[in-house]
Write an enzyme that holds these catalytic residues in place. Structure first.
Site, short mmCIF file in Angstrom:
data_model
loop_
_atom_site.label_atom_id
_atom_site.label_comp_id
_atom_site.label_asym_id
_atom_site.label_seq_id
_atom_site.Cartn_x
_atom_site.Cartn_y
_atom_site.Cartn_z
N HIS A 85 -6.67 -4.42 -1.36
CA HIS A 85 -5.91 -5.67 -1.28
C HIS A 85 -6.02 -6.48 -2.56
O HIS A 85 -5.94 -7.70 -2.54
CB HIS A 85 -6.38 -6.50 -0.09
CG HIS A 85 -6.08 -5.84 1.21
ND1 HIS A 85 -6.94 -4.96 1.81
CD2 HIS A 85 -4.98 -5.89 2.01
CE1 HIS A 85 -6.40 -4.51 2.93
NE2 HIS A 85 -5.22 -5.04 3.08
N HIS B 186 0.83 -1.21 0.00
CA HIS B 186 0.00 0.00 0.00
C HIS B 186 0.86 1.26 0.00
O HIS B 186 0.38 2.34 0.33
CB HIS B 186 -0.89 0.03 1.24
CG HIS B 186 -1.68 -1.21 1.45
ND1 HIS B 186 -2.56 -1.68 0.52
CD2 HIS B 186 -1.73 -2.09 2.48
CE1 HIS B 186 -3.13 -2.80 0.96
NE2 HIS B 186 -2.63 -3.07 2.15
#
Ligand SMILES: Nc1ncnc2c1ncn2[C@@H]1O[C@H](COP(=O)(O)OP(=O)(O)O)[C@@H](O)[C@H]1O
Ligand SMILES: Nc1ncnc2c1ncn2[C@@H]1O[C@H](COP(=O)(O)OP(=O)(O)O)[C@@H](O)[C@H]1O
Ligand SMILES: [Mg+2]
Ligand SMILES: [Mg+2]
Ligand SMILES: [Mg+2]
Ligand SMILES: [Mg+2]
Lengths: 333, 213, 333, 213
Positions: free
Chosen positions: A219, A57
């Site tokens: 994700h 991320h």
């Protein structure tokens, strides 16, 4: 799978080493357990602000460690929440005697691992509080589910709470501000392409050349639904509509508008999207008081974007404007 | 039937091997309804467990299982790390100082493991998680024990129930864990955690069968 | 083609409107001819620093307009150098009486269009100088060719010359510094994927799943050669080797190391590459004095990266460290 | 043969249409050895030229061509904008105040255009640019004029030479323009600028043929 990596199993450590090599003036990287602390940690008398989550991320969260934002970040394996050992070690490393706040994105794994860390820290006599972000309106909120995911609000919240802690707010006050930002913020995202977890070696989902996923998380998972690819203006409606209706945001509100790239989105497209969002908000009588445009909470190389809106008042605006000095966010310093 | 430290170690080693074997399959199962990491998470955890095992090989079964659990907590991450970790820790706590186990003690330990998972994850049956595989397996063992059924036969029926439970997750709508974010789209996919639970149960059965022979 | 846009013909204007909406505190956007000037232009008595080039390289150059960097940027169509009208209008808009420096990347189109603008400006009595960047070692340098392309050095040069101009350097001095940065800088890039010019609708080249292009520029064109995809460490050697040999950089040198993403590269991979570059430079006895890691000179959504090294001395280090306040680069302010 | 303002305007309009027709082809030619924009650049330029034409329709041919050139400079960008722009401007400068042209004047204007491109772009023949198409075409016209050849026939031979020149760029190694960055890999592709030059020459021939009929 096309990535600039050496081997799937080394990605996180190699990137951490890169961060250590690049930003030793701002942060210190510890290994086994892995965590990143600001170079001057612990800051005596200051509440320690910690976050963490799976890797992939970037720049979240490691890029947000530094003065005015996080005291530490705990990076897990790619898309895998970190283990309690990391949060416990980081908590000890940043504890300046005023307690430590854990900022947790609402995913079962993150919540449970942070919970275990907090239990262990409490057992060692540390003063730990936690706030869980859950701003993703793509997920229906219900007491019978895992609840909404924590996404873009997390970035803005880390900045604001970091500023409060830097200014001397105590643990309860930091928690209050964190909960306020989370309560006043909503997000939604979409993907043009899937991304590939290094170990998995192939994309998380398949998308046709004229399709997009709407309501994705961070994700690499599929979203709530597939849609035909459409214009920036239509996508803006699809994302901003549910966000505005949910809080709800109202005519006369002033917001922080965050247009986020998912990792593989070029900046020219983010500005096209920001332009559409600005027009839509103007139509609804909502003022953009502050903005952030860039790829700050990502899903590896996924193309796509997310919107986050946080309702601003004087307190949050001041916290947003306060100086920040981290690898990824920097102003006033 | 005498279940010794050696059997427990063989079981743990067997699980590590079975998980490694199915690593990619577990990743692929975690891809349509998750984030493609379950197999990698479990394999990372059990590989470290294998490294740690020799340091507790001469200890009691409780210590061994707690060490396995703590190692899983410290290395797996994600949802499965705290859940399987807690399961092994709770099982170990139920078997403190034991160097040999009776079948009844095995059932007690498995019950403790299941309770640990539920306490940590707060999932009910029917939410499309590992609980849907483990739960029915533990039910069978408890019921068999109440009925005085022979342990080997009970174990076989139990693992069959785990397998059935695993398969039962396919048509389920997920309301816990990452798959729940998909809403209706979670239907039609087998839960990865339920699948790893089945592999663990399979190895448990094989270990017990090994003792029996 | 999957892009967050409304229509191919509107991309540049929509993105400009987004920049205008987002950064009105820092810049002002003018249309027809299109150019972006810093909000307080012209700055009396200061040399005006202007750059420009095709769009699709964001944040370059528009994101670099602001205090301490560019006074104006002229965005052309995607991958098409701007027209002289833009540079002429921008030159007039930023002329504070101390002359204007044009920073031009060495591409036939950019050079010719800037030349025409300079001729027109001179005809109107404006004092204009130009510097052409040509740092791409992938291109053989010969008097019989168009010469090397201007790539990553351009970003660093704009920062340093911008700082000099802000500090009051005159036109000749600004030009000297620009030429020095260019002379002391070298770059090379590679691509994992092609990119798609919106109007063209399909990728500029085809690459196999296990292939990469080495020696690419920033216009989505194929590179010097195709290679089998390899590790981050090997790619680092392929890029850094020719850079180091060319200047040449030597044991004992201190450099600014710039690891640049091509637009679709996630940050985690840039840090993996930075780690490899830092190790390689350490092995060669070269010190990284400063660094920049991120996607600053891009090719739309292309995945890949480039390295740029500039040899540092006290003068350039001080110029690099000076405050900068632009949409894309900001520190000390 | 009398070439009037109307013919010149018809020529320019014809070029705009021909370029639009071949826009995507010119983009595709610019893709393997360039940056996929030549067709879009030229089309953007000539579309604006069409908008501008009415404002100069009653002016002399020199003014018309200079306006076309300035419009191209102001709207095309890239390498082709200054080059074609300069070509039209120089041709226009050679025809100041003329409302009708003789064939000899056409040749003078084309020579001026070619010189303008060479002055601006500094390319020689054989470097894989538009020069390799335009150059041979102008050669033929000059030589035909010296030999007293009839203009229509000279024009036909000239455009054939442009076409041949365009094709001659295929095996060339580029040493100017963007294609030069590719080194050896530039070989085997037809130059997009040479191709647009051929289309312009084609429309010129068709215009002249139209007068002749
Ligand atoms: N609340 C819960 N209770 C029980 N099991 C759960 C819960 N949440 C998730 N799981 C199990 O965890 C599995 C996913 O594990 P893993 O992929 O390793 O972690 P993550 O979901 O964090 O990526 C799911 O397949 C499911 O069986
Ligand atoms: N120096 C030069 N002299 C003559 N023609 C050139 C020169 N450089 C480039 N060209 C021509 O310009 C064409 C490319 O135009 P275009 O694609 O519109 O611009 P760019 O190359 O800037 O993208 C080439 O195909 C070539 O024919
Ligand atoms: Mg995970
Ligand atoms: Mg998972
Ligand atoms: Mg171009
Ligand atoms: Mg081109």
């Amino acid at each position: 799978m096309k990535k600039l990596i050496n081997a799937p199993e080394g990605v996180v450590k190699d990137a951490l080493a890169g961060i250590a090599a690049a930003h030793s003036d701002l942060v210190t990287v510890h290994y086994d357990p892995d965590y990143i602390v600001r170079a001057d940690a612990p800051v005596k008398g200051k509440v320690g602000i910690i976050s963490g989550g799976g890797s992939g991320h970037e720049p979240m969260h490691g890029g947000f460690v530094g003065r005015g934002m996080l005291d530490a970040a705990c990076p897990g394996a790619v898309f895998t929440s970190p283990v309690p050992d990391q949060m416990l070690a980081a908590t000890k490393a940043v504890d300046g005697g005023a307690g430590v706040l854990h900022i947790v994105k609402n995913y079962t794994g993150d919540v449970m691992n942070f919970e275990m860390a907090a239990e262990l820290a409490a057992a060692e006599g540390l003063d730990v509080a936690a706030v869980v972000t859950n701003d993703d309106v793509a997920v229906e909120n219900s007491t019978w589910t895992a609840g909404r995911r924590g996404v873009g609000v997390t970035v803005l919240l880390e900045k604001m709470v970091g500023a409060a802690a830097e200014a001397g707010a105590n643990l309860a006050e930091c928690k209050r501000i964190a909960e306020k930002v989370n309560a006043q913020g909503r997000s939604m995202g979409m993907a043009l392409t899937a991304c590939t977890v290094p170990h998995a070696g192939k994309p998380g989902f398949e998308l046709g050349d004229d399709e997009m996923e709407v309501g994705i998380g961070i994700h690499g998972e599929p979203g709530r639904r597939k849609e035909k690819l459409t214009t920036a203006a239509n996508i803006t409606e699809m994302l901003a509509g549910p966000i505005l209706d949910d809080l709800p945001f109202q005519r006369g509100d002033t917001v922080l508008a965050f247009v986020n790239g998912m990792g593989g989105t070029p900046q020219i497209e983010l500005y096209v999207m920001y332009n559409e969002l600005a027009k839509l908000l103007a139509d609804r009588g909502i003022t953009i008081g502050r903005n952030l445009i860039g790829s700050y909470i990502t899903s590896l190389e996924m193309a796509g974007c997310s919107f986050t809106l946080v309702k601003l008042d004087d307190e949050l605006t001041k916290l947003w404007d306060a100086p920040v000095l981290t690898p990824a966010l920097r102003w006033g310093a | 039937m005498r279940i010794t430290v050696e059997h427990v170690i063989k079981f743990v080693e067997g699980v590590a091997a079975r998980i490694k074997e199915h690593r990619d399959e577990l990743v692929q199962l975690d891809s349509p309804i998750g984030d493609s990491d379950h197999g990698v998470n479990m394999d990372r955890g059990f590989t470290t467990v294998l490294d740690k095992l020799p340091t507790v090989a001469d200890k009691d079964i409780g210590t061994i299982l707690k060490t396995v659990g703590m190692t899983l907590v410290s290395t797996v991450g994600g949802a499965s790390g705290p859940l399987y970790g807690t399961a092994f820790i709770r099982a170990g706590m139920a078997l403190t100082d034991r160097y040999e186990l009776t079948p009844a003690e095995v059932v007690v330990a498995l019950e403790a493991a299941l309770e640990g998972i539920q306490a940590r994850g707060k999932a009910q049956r029917g939410e499309k998680t590992m609980i849907d595989a483990i739960g029915p397996g533990v039910d069978v063992l408890k019921e068999a024990q109440a009925n005085g059924e022979e342990f080997m036969s009970a174990m076989r029926r139990s693992v069959a129930a785990v397998e059935e439970g695993m398969k039962s997750t396919i048509p389920m709508l997920a309301t816990k864990g990452r798959a729940s974010y998909l809403g209706q789209r979670s239907i039609g996919h087998q839960d990865p955690g339920a699948t790893s639970s089945f592999y663990i149960a399979q190895v448990m059965l094989e270990t017990v069968e090994g003792i029996h022979e």
